[in-house]
Design an enzyme around this catalytic site. Sequence first.
Site, PDB file in Angstrom:
ATOM      1  N   GLY A  37     -44.239 -50.751-105.288  1.00 46.24           N
ATOM      2  CA  GLY A  37     -42.875 -50.178-105.704  1.00 46.24           C
ATOM      3  C   GLY A  37     -41.740 -50.138-104.372  1.00 46.24           C
ATOM      4  O   GLY A  37     -40.703 -49.411-104.934  1.00 46.24           O
TER       5      GLY A  37
ATOM      6  N   GLY B   8     -38.372 -49.129-105.824  1.00 50.14           N
ATOM      7  CA  GLY B   8     -37.466 -47.990-106.819  1.00 50.14           C
ATOM      8  C   GLY B   8     -36.935 -46.933-105.538  1.00 50.14           C
ATOM      9  O   GLY B   8     -36.678 -47.110-104.000  1.00 50.14           O
ATOM     10  N   GLY B   9     -36.755 -45.181-105.592  1.00 49.69           N
ATOM     11  CA  GLY B   9     -35.923 -43.792-104.871  1.00 49.69           C
ATOM     12  C   GLY B   9     -36.794 -44.371-104.252  1.00 49.69           C
ATOM     13  O   GLY B   9     -36.998 -43.997-102.771  1.00 49.69           O
ATOM     14  N   ILE B  10     -38.037 -43.939-104.075  1.00 53.29           N
ATOM     15  CA  ILE B  10     -39.037 -43.780-102.912  1.00 53.29           C
ATOM     16  C   ILE B  10     -38.843 -44.568-101.978  1.00 53.29           C
ATOM     17  O   ILE B  10     -38.893 -44.941-101.045  1.00 53.29           O
ATOM     18  CB  ILE B  10     -40.343 -42.825-103.868  1.00 53.29           C
ATOM     19  CG1 ILE B  10     -40.001 -41.775-104.212  1.00 53.29           C
ATOM     20  CG2 ILE B  10     -41.360 -42.958-101.549  1.00 53.29           C
ATOM     21  CD1 ILE B  10     -41.216 -41.013-104.653  1.00 53.29           C
TER      22      ILE B  10
ATOM     23  N   ASP C 224     -45.999 -31.600 -99.803  1.00 54.03           N
ATOM     24  CA  ASP C 224     -46.387 -29.883 -99.840  1.00 54.03           C
ATOM     25  C   ASP C 224     -46.195 -29.281 -98.228  1.00 54.03           C
ATOM     26  O   ASP C 224     -45.398 -28.615 -98.319  1.00 54.03           O
ATOM     27  CB  ASP C 224     -46.905 -29.695-100.900  1.00 54.03           C
ATOM     28  CG  ASP C 224     -47.343 -30.391-102.181  1.00 54.03           C
ATOM     29  OD1 ASP C 224     -46.203 -30.762-102.632  1.00 54.03           O
ATOM     30  OD2 ASP C 224     -47.950 -30.685-102.378  1.00 54.03           O
TER      31      ASP C 224
ATOM     32  N   ARG D  79     -42.784 -29.120 -97.006  1.00 54.81           N
ATOM     33  CA  ARG D  79     -41.735 -28.208 -97.343  1.00 54.81           C
ATOM     34  C   ARG D  79     -42.453 -26.576 -97.283  1.00 54.81           C
ATOM     35  O   ARG D  79     -41.071 -25.828 -96.214  1.00 54.81           O
ATOM     36  CB  ARG D  79     -42.349 -28.547 -98.424  1.00 54.81           C
ATOM     37  CG  ARG D  79     -41.535 -29.499 -99.583  1.00 54.81           C
ATOM     38  CD  ARG D  79     -41.131 -29.057-100.818  1.00 54.81           C
ATOM     39  NE  ARG D  79     -40.604 -30.680-101.679  1.00 54.81           N
ATOM     40  CZ  ARG D  79     -41.033 -31.030-102.286  1.00 54.81           C
ATOM     41  NH1 ARG D  79     -42.070 -30.786-103.278  1.00 54.81           N
ATOM     42  NH2 ARG D  79     -40.107 -31.991-103.543  1.00 54.81           N
TER      43      ARG D  79
ATOM     44  N   HIS E 257     -50.893 -30.961-106.262  1.00 54.67           N
ATOM     45  CA  HIS E 257     -49.681 -31.468-106.370  1.00 54.67           C
ATOM     46  C   HIS E 257     -48.687 -31.451-106.846  1.00 54.67           C
ATOM     47  O   HIS E 257     -48.220 -32.173-107.598  1.00 54.67           O
ATOM     48  CB  HIS E 257     -50.169 -33.266-105.591  1.00 54.67           C
ATOM     49  CG  HIS E 257     -48.382 -33.692-105.119  1.00 54.67           C
ATOM     50  ND1 HIS E 257     -48.000 -33.362-104.186  1.00 54.67           N
ATOM     51  CD2 HIS E 257     -48.117 -34.453-105.357  1.00 54.67           C
ATOM     52  CE1 HIS E 257     -46.537 -33.810-104.046  1.00 54.67           C
ATOM     53  NE2 HIS E 257     -46.785 -34.966-104.835  1.00 54.67           N
TER      54      HIS E 257
END
Length: 377
Positions: free
Chosen positions: A49, A52-54, A191, A194, A218
């Site tokens: 992937g 993609g954006g990540i 997590d 943050r 999550h």
Amino acid sequence: MQQSNIRIARIAAHINPPNLQMVEEDLGLERVNCRAKGASSGFKVAILGAAGGIGQPLAMLMKMNPLVSLLHLYDVVNAHGVTADISHMDTSAVVRGFLGQQQLEDALIGMDLVIIPAGVPRKPGMTRDDLFNINAGIVKTLCEAIVKCCPKAIVNIISNPVNSTVPIAAEVFKKAGVFDPKRVLGVTMLDVVRANTFVAEIMGLDPREVDVPVVGGHAGVTILPLLSQVKPSCSFTQKEIDYLTDRIQNGGTEVVECHSIAMVLCSSIMFESAFGCILQAKAGAGSATLSMAYAAVKFADACLRALRGDAAVVHCAYVASEVTELPFFASKVRLGRNGVEEIYPLGPLNEYERAGLEKAKKELAGSIQKGVSFVKK
């Protein structure tokens, strides 16, 4: 002339996997393995992937990691464009691109670490459950290929909903008789990142010096920050505890809503300034991508350091666990050469955290069963 052809073939090998025929067949060139002079003797990493954006910022940051010697970038679209772009970075890791289902297995052969950010992102109005029907099938397909090509690899799962996609991966590996609970890890590092940031803001600390254990899962109420165990030791008012817990649990929603607000601003005001263009570029794009990529790289680096043999590599992750009665749970784990070497107990919880734990477990149980049932149906 022959030496020149070999050098050109080496350059071309960055862009396409080594077992495919070269586009430059008319030049009489044969593909050769591409390895930059002085490249590190590190680990082989695949990102599934990667366009993609990540995936794109994740790929860029992994290219910068000195522990990576070979980086395989797989996606169903635009994998070669991302590969070409990232391969120009002057770091030692060799990059190869793989496009489409027919090249998936080639992307996985011999990998030490597989990182899976593949799937659709969460967009405004979507819940994590809305993601399930799409992303569950994607993760199942990718894990079936891992079973065939690199069953001993450490697998880092980012694709949401992680509370369900990790059980999906486990069931696929069990079905094939190769499940090793030490090697399948759900990435909950965002997590923790943050939590460290938000606590540091309130306490006036450097986030790099803060460590907040975040356990459970999550998504939403399954994300349980243990504020009573923050290092360095901090004292919070009940109002601060409520604020921090809510913000940590809903950090993803905060990003989604900011994207959505930006979209509304841009559509109604129609900025023509550079600032307006930036807002439009991000508007409606969905949930966290850049901070998720940062957190994923932080966790991947920890896995690679553990594979190298570094001691005391401890982070939170969502894994097969006996910490609670649930089969999967996020808590602090010690990583080693074989993946998860030790799972730590939760430690002393205050009354607020014990109540949060019960809510988290109730929500988690349904998400886990949803993932298991998806594979068994």
